[in-house]
Design an enzyme around this catalytic site. Structure first.
Site, PDB file in Angstrom:
ATOM      1  N   GLY A  75      43.021  34.622  53.209  1.00 42.49           N
ATOM      2  CA  GLY A  75      43.394  33.223  53.384  1.00 42.49           C
ATOM      3  C   GLY A  75      44.882  33.033  53.661  1.00 42.49           C
ATOM      4  O   GLY A  75      45.263  32.239  54.529  1.00 42.49           O
ATOM      5  N   SER A  76      45.722  33.761  52.950  1.00 38.01           N
ATOM      6  CA  SER A  76      47.169  33.601  53.146  1.00 38.01           C
ATOM      7  C   SER A  76      47.559  33.969  54.572  1.00 38.01           C
ATOM      8  O   SER A  76      48.321  33.257  55.228  1.00 38.01           O
ATOM      9  CB  SER A  76      47.948  34.484  52.164  1.00 38.01           C
ATOM     10  OG  SER A  76      47.626  34.144  50.841  1.00 38.01           O
ATOM     11  N   HIS A 207      36.931  36.793  49.290  1.00 37.55           N
ATOM     12  CA  HIS A 207      36.852  37.032  47.838  1.00 37.55           C
ATOM     13  C   HIS A 207      36.687  35.756  47.027  1.00 37.55           C
ATOM     14  O   HIS A 207      36.473  35.806  45.820  1.00 37.55           O
ATOM     15  CB  HIS A 207      38.052  37.855  47.347  1.00 37.55           C
ATOM     16  CG  HIS A 207      39.356  37.115  47.229  1.00 37.55           C
ATOM     17  ND1 HIS A 207      39.819  36.657  46.010  1.00 37.55           N
ATOM     18  CD2 HIS A 207      40.287  36.761  48.136  1.00 37.55           C
ATOM     19  CE1 HIS A 207      41.000  36.069  46.190  1.00 37.55           C
ATOM     20  NE2 HIS A 207      41.299  36.115  47.469  1.00 37.55           N
ATOM     21  N   CYS A 330      49.022  32.000  41.169  1.00 35.06           N
ATOM     22  CA  CYS A 330      50.352  32.307  41.706  1.00 35.06           C
ATOM     23  C   CYS A 330      51.446  31.711  40.835  1.00 35.06           C
ATOM     24  O   CYS A 330      52.534  32.245  40.771  1.00 35.06           O
ATOM     25  CB  CYS A 330      50.489  31.759  43.113  1.00 35.06           C
ATOM     26  SG  CYS A 330      48.987  31.887  44.052  1.00 35.06           S
TER      27      CYS A 330
HETATM   28  C1  LIG Z   1      43.048  31.773  47.267  1.00 38.22           C
HETATM   29  C2  LIG Z   1      43.561  30.760  48.214  1.00 38.22           C
HETATM   30  C3  LIG Z   1      44.366  31.124  49.312  1.00 38.22           C
HETATM   31  C4  LIG Z   1      44.804  32.553  49.513  1.00 38.22           C
HETATM   32  O1  LIG Z   1      43.766  33.372  49.936  1.00 38.22           O
HETATM   33  P1  LIG Z   1      43.935  34.962  49.837  1.00 38.22           P
HETATM   34  O2  LIG Z   1      42.728  35.515  50.508  1.00 38.22           O
HETATM   35  O3  LIG Z   1      43.997  35.292  48.393  1.00 38.22           O
HETATM   36  O4  LIG Z   1      45.191  35.305  50.568  1.00 38.22           O
HETATM   37  C5  LIG Z   1      44.775  30.151  50.171  1.00 38.22           C
HETATM   38  N1  LIG Z   1      44.424  28.861  50.009  1.00 38.22           N
HETATM   39  C6  LIG Z   1      43.640  28.466  48.989  1.00 38.22           C
HETATM   40  C7  LIG Z   1      43.259  27.039  48.869  1.00 38.22           C
HETATM   41  C8  LIG Z   1      43.194  29.388  48.059  1.00 38.22           C
HETATM   42  O5  LIG Z   1      42.437  29.000  47.026  1.00 38.22           O
END
Ligand SMILES: *Cc1c(COP(=O)(O)O)cnc(C)c1O
Length: 394
Positions: A75-76, A207, A330
């Site tokens: 997601g990041s 995940h 975080c």
């Molecule tokens: C967990 C999360 C992310 C980050 O996703 P990762 O796969 O851990 O990098 C980004 N945005 C939201 C809303 C999230 O809950």
């Protein structure tokens, strides 16, 4: 209280266990099917086909074409790519986005000429369409609106279809504003249709819905020009170089199919569980729910208890075998209160005493019973020790 041997996992907004189906489906790709998808021989082509199968599964879950899906490291990364590469000189976002959106905007503001407008989210944790409309009129050259689908701390769901419609109408007058949404918390929890919702780009992460860590995707609507993010090999049609995380991508495909397959049934069960927790926890005096009760994810509750520290609460819950969270993963470890709760207008001392409970389809009634047994006495114990609580109660 005795230390408990129970293991109760109520932090599914941070990450989830991989499902049994995902585990079984992934095993061959960790053992005998290790070929590089770019290789011409059969072993490689087997991996390449597995990736394309996942692409089809994702496309079908979001109602787009496989050619509009790009695999990423999560997601990041998807958020970074969409925001950094879209070329917007003015961005509109909200105050309570995930840091993988906010820190990118701040970084662009600091090091490039990009300007950002941060929309307020009010006490209920939801943006107002009128605010977005006003921000667009004040900044007609806006190139990107990025608003998260559902918030990761308080679970509130934004009016995504309305935002999409507004931007689509706005673009009819020869403007070119793109709509990106961080849907990491929404995929597998809320029905999503990128066509009907007029979404140009969407981030997701395996995940968070029982896939594996380190594998996600960015949906990019055909016709939206997004320059490559990682240069090197020709993977992901030259946009995201690097040998693919085949197992993670296979997991993502299976997980998304499972998650959207029984969405209604799952949400109905989760809503019952959520209501039970809500009714019981709200009996604790001077407790509030953060974020709208209705427009929120069926698996999320976020409470503030006056007079106590979230960290102390989490440690005490952990002693009783309960994994939960205060703010986002975080921000824990730092003493700053959550930027999400501050954006709702909560005073610092109340934002500090918050608890996020996030369930999954694996959450059982027994686990909830355990939580509801141990939480009230822990809150009472911490308040009895708290000088802040003494002052509140005089
Ligand atoms: C967990 C999360 C992310 C980050 O996703 P990762 O796969 O851990 O990098 C980004 N945005 C939201 C809303 C999230 O809950």
């Amino acid at each position: 209280m005795e230390k408990s041997s129970k293991a109760v996992y109520l932090d599914n907004a941070a990450t989830t266990r991989i499902s049994d189906t995902v585990f079984e489906g992934v095993l061959p790709y960790l053992k005998e099917r290790y070929g590089n998808p770019s290789s011409v021989y059969s072993l490689g082509q087997e991996s390449a086909r597995a990736i394309e199968k996942s692409r089809e599964r994702l496309a079908s879950a979001l109602n787009c074409t496989p050619g509009e899906i790009y695999f990423t490291g999560g997601g990041s990364e998807s958020n970074n790519w969409a925001i950094r590469s879209c070329g917007a000189s003015h961005i509109i976002t909200s105050e309570f986005e995930h840091h993988a959106v906010l820190h990118v905007c701040e970084n662009l503001e600091k090091h490039t000429g990009v300007k950002t407008t941060y929309l307020p989210v009010y006490a209920n944790g939801i943006i107002k369409i009128e605010d977005l409309e006003k921000a667009l009129h004040e900044n007609p050259s806006t190139g990107l609106v990025t608003i998260m689908f559902a918030n990761n701390e308080i679970g509130t769901i934004q009016p995504i279809a309305e935002i999409g419609r507004l931007i689509s109408d706005w673009n009819k007058k020869n403007r070119k504003c793109r709509f990106h949404t961080d849907a990491v918390q929404a995929v597998g929890n809320v029905p999503i249709d990128v066509q009907a919702m007029n979404i140009d780009m969407l981030s997701l992460s395996g995940h968070k819905f029982h896939g594996m860590k380190g594998a996600g995707a960015l949906y990019v609507r055909k016709g939206v020009k997004l320059p490559p993010f990682i240069l090197g090999g020709a993977q992901e049609r030259g946009s995201r170089a690097g040998t693919e995380n085949v197992a993670g991508i296979v997991a993502l495909g299976i997980a998304v199919e499972e998650a959207v397959g029984n969405l209604e049934e799952k949400n109905a069960l989760l809503l019952k569980k959520r209501e039970r927790i809500y009714n019981e926890v709200m009996k604790i005096e001077r407790t509030r729910l953060n974020g709208d009760l209705e427009k929120r994810l069926s698996n999320n509750l976020n409470f503030s208890f006056e007079g106590i520290e979230g960290e102390a609460l989490l440690l005490n819950l952990d002693l009783m075998g309960i994994a939960a969270s205060s703010g986002s993963a975080c921000t824990s470890g730092s003493l700053d209160p959550s930027h999400v709760l501050l954006a709702l207008g909560l005073p610092h001392e109340i934002a500090h005493g918050s608890l996020r409970i996030s369930m999954s389809r694996y959450t059982t009634d027994d686990e909830i019973t355990h939580l509801l047994e141990v939480l009230p006495p822990i809150v009472a114990k911490l308040r009895a020790m708290s000088p802040v609580w003494e002052n509140i109660n005089v």
